[in-house]
Design an enzyme around this catalytic site. Structure first.
Site, PDB file in Angstrom:
ATOM      1  CG  ASP A 208      -2.270   0.606   0.981  1.00  0.00           C
ATOM      2  OD1 ASP A 208      -2.291   1.729   0.437  1.00  0.00           O
ATOM      3  OD2 ASP A 208      -3.297   0.002   1.327  1.00  0.00           O
TER       4      ASP A 208
ATOM      5  N   GLY B 109       3.598 -26.653   4.315  1.00  0.00           N
ATOM      6  CA  GLY B 109       2.209 -26.764   4.728  1.00  0.00           C
ATOM      7  C   GLY B 109       1.707 -28.186   4.688  1.00  0.00           C
TER       8      GLY B 109
ATOM      9  CG  ASN C  98       0.485   7.362   6.538  1.00  0.00           C
ATOM     10  OD1 ASN C  98       1.147   7.629   7.533  1.00  0.00           O
ATOM     11  ND2 ASN C  98      -0.838   7.373   6.534  1.00  0.00           N
TER      12      ASN C  98
ATOM     13  CB  THR D 265       6.069 -18.729  -6.838  1.00  0.00           C
ATOM     14  OG1 THR D 265       5.075 -18.967  -5.845  1.00  0.00           O
ATOM     15  CG2 THR D 265       7.388 -18.420  -6.168  1.00  0.00           C
TER      16      THR D 265
HETATM   17  O1  C5P Z   1       1.012 -26.773   1.495  1.00  0.00           O
HETATM   18  P1  C5P Z   1       2.236 -26.105   0.993  1.00  0.00           P
HETATM   19  O2  C5P Z   1       3.517 -26.660   1.552  1.00  0.00           O
HETATM   20  O3  C5P Z   1       2.266 -25.987  -0.505  1.00  0.00           O
HETATM   21  O4  C5P Z   1       2.087 -24.627   1.568  1.00  0.00           O
HETATM   22  C1  C5P Z   1       2.970 -23.633   1.241  1.00  0.00           C
HETATM   23  C2  C5P Z   1       2.641 -22.347   1.968  1.00  0.00           C
HETATM   24  O5  C5P Z   1       3.523 -21.372   1.435  1.00  0.00           O
HETATM   25  C3  C5P Z   1       1.225 -21.808   1.759  1.00  0.00           C
HETATM   26  O6  C5P Z   1       0.856 -21.123   2.953  1.00  0.00           O
HETATM   27  C4  C5P Z   1       1.395 -20.799   0.657  1.00  0.00           C
HETATM   28  O7  C5P Z   1       0.487 -19.727   0.722  1.00  0.00           O
HETATM   29  C5  C5P Z   1       2.786 -20.294   0.915  1.00  0.00           C
HETATM   30  N1  C5P Z   1       3.479 -19.836  -0.282  1.00  0.00           N
HETATM   31  C6  C5P Z   1       4.098 -18.625  -0.212  1.00  0.00           C
HETATM   32  N2  C5P Z   1       4.757 -18.141  -1.304  1.00  0.00           N
HETATM   33  C7  C5P Z   1       4.791 -18.855  -2.424  1.00  0.00           C
HETATM   34  C8  C5P Z   1       4.205 -20.105  -2.505  1.00  0.00           C
HETATM   35  C9  C5P Z   1       3.525 -20.578  -1.387  1.00  0.00           C
HETATM   36  O8  C5P Z   1       4.079 -17.982   0.841  1.00  0.00           O
HETATM   37  N3  C5P Z   1       5.460 -18.359  -3.432  1.00  0.00           N
END
Ligand code: C5P
Length: 248
Positions: free
Chosen positions: A66, A215, A69, A125
């Site tokens: 954002d 995760g 501020n 990603t």
């Molecule tokens: O279940 P998994 O191991 O795929 O979960 C990966 C976690 O990482 C999820 O919380 C997802 O939102 C997060 N993530 C992230 N950045 C990414 C890819 C996944 O923070 N580029």
């Protein structure tokens, strides 16, 4: 740092009781947990506090983006929750990044608490080269990621969240002290789920990742603590074979 300290488990659920139960099961086995936009939007600071009360460090993954501020004020509010790490989008630009870093420093000092690591997200990603082009960004994806990571470092941020494909380039471009937090981790025995690119926990650490966000291989396992232990053992085997030289 112990191998287990490098693992942050993504508590991807909107159910506070489930998140708290998972955190309890994993305490002592992993380094921390990650709370994202889904959980926080559903359960807010109260949900965060319930999880934090379990006693594991928490990565507050809200990816603020954002005007400077507003991000400064959001970071100030977030620090009251005492997260171990929090993040913002590097695409917010220099002034937003500097405002986030300064807000974290000042608010933590005022509260007499340790400053959380402030991380940047470079290019999500989920975005492809074609997506960047459609947004008018002509740089290649790796160049854009590196450019944003260097900007974040120069603005005083502590590290970035990056994919496994970017670990080596960012370690080279941003230096040994810059933290690299890597999701998309899959042990060889777990399903790939929706990841196009993934890496095993031990390989990610060997390449230079500081923290791994994991995760589903843990939270959807029949025994989450056992799955986490198995991953820690795999990392520990590698560390025994080739100790890291980063001093932690
Ligand atoms: O279940 P998994 O191991 O795929 O979960 C990966 C976690 O990482 C999820 O919380 C997802 O939102 C997060 N993530 C992230 N950045 C990414 C890819 C996944 O923070 N580029």
């Amino acid at each position: 740092m112990k191998p287990s300290d490098r693992i942050f488990v993504a508590l991807d659920t909107v159910d506070v009781e489930h998140a708290v139960a998972l955190a309890r099961q994993l305490k002592g086995t992993v380094g921390g947990v990650k709370i994202g936009a889904e959980f926080f939007t559903a359960s807010g600071p109260d949900g965060f506090e319930r999880v934090a009360e379990v006693g594991l460090p928490v990565f507050l993954d809200l990816k603020f983006h954002d005007i400077p501020n507003t991000v400064e004020r959001a970071v100030r509010a977030a620090i009251k929750l005492k997260p171990f790490m929090l993040n913002v989008h590097a695409m917010g630009g220099e002034f937003m990044l500097r405002a986030a870093a300064a807000a974290a420093e000042e608010t933590a000092a005022e509260a007499g608490i340790e400053r959380p690591l402030v991380l940047a997200v470079t290019v999500l990603t989920s975005l492809s080269a074609a997506d960047l082009a459609a947004m008018g960004i002509s740089a290649s994806l790796p160049r854009q990621v590196t450019r944003l990571a260097v900007l974040a470092r120069d603005c005083g941020l502590d590290g970035v969240v990056c994919s496994c494909a970017e670990i080596m380039a960012l370690r080279g471009a941003c230096g040994a002290r810059f933290k690299l937090i890597v999701p998309g981790i899959r042990p060889s025995w777990a399903a790939g789920d929706d990841h196009k690119r993934m890496i095993t926990p031990a390989d990610a650490i060997a390449l230079g990742a500081d923290y791994l966000v994991i995760g589903r291989p843990i939270i959807r396992a029949a025994d989450p603590a056992e799955a986490a232990r198995r991953i820690c053992d795999e990392i520990a085997c590698l560390s025994d074979a080739a100790p890291r030289s980063d001093g932690d």
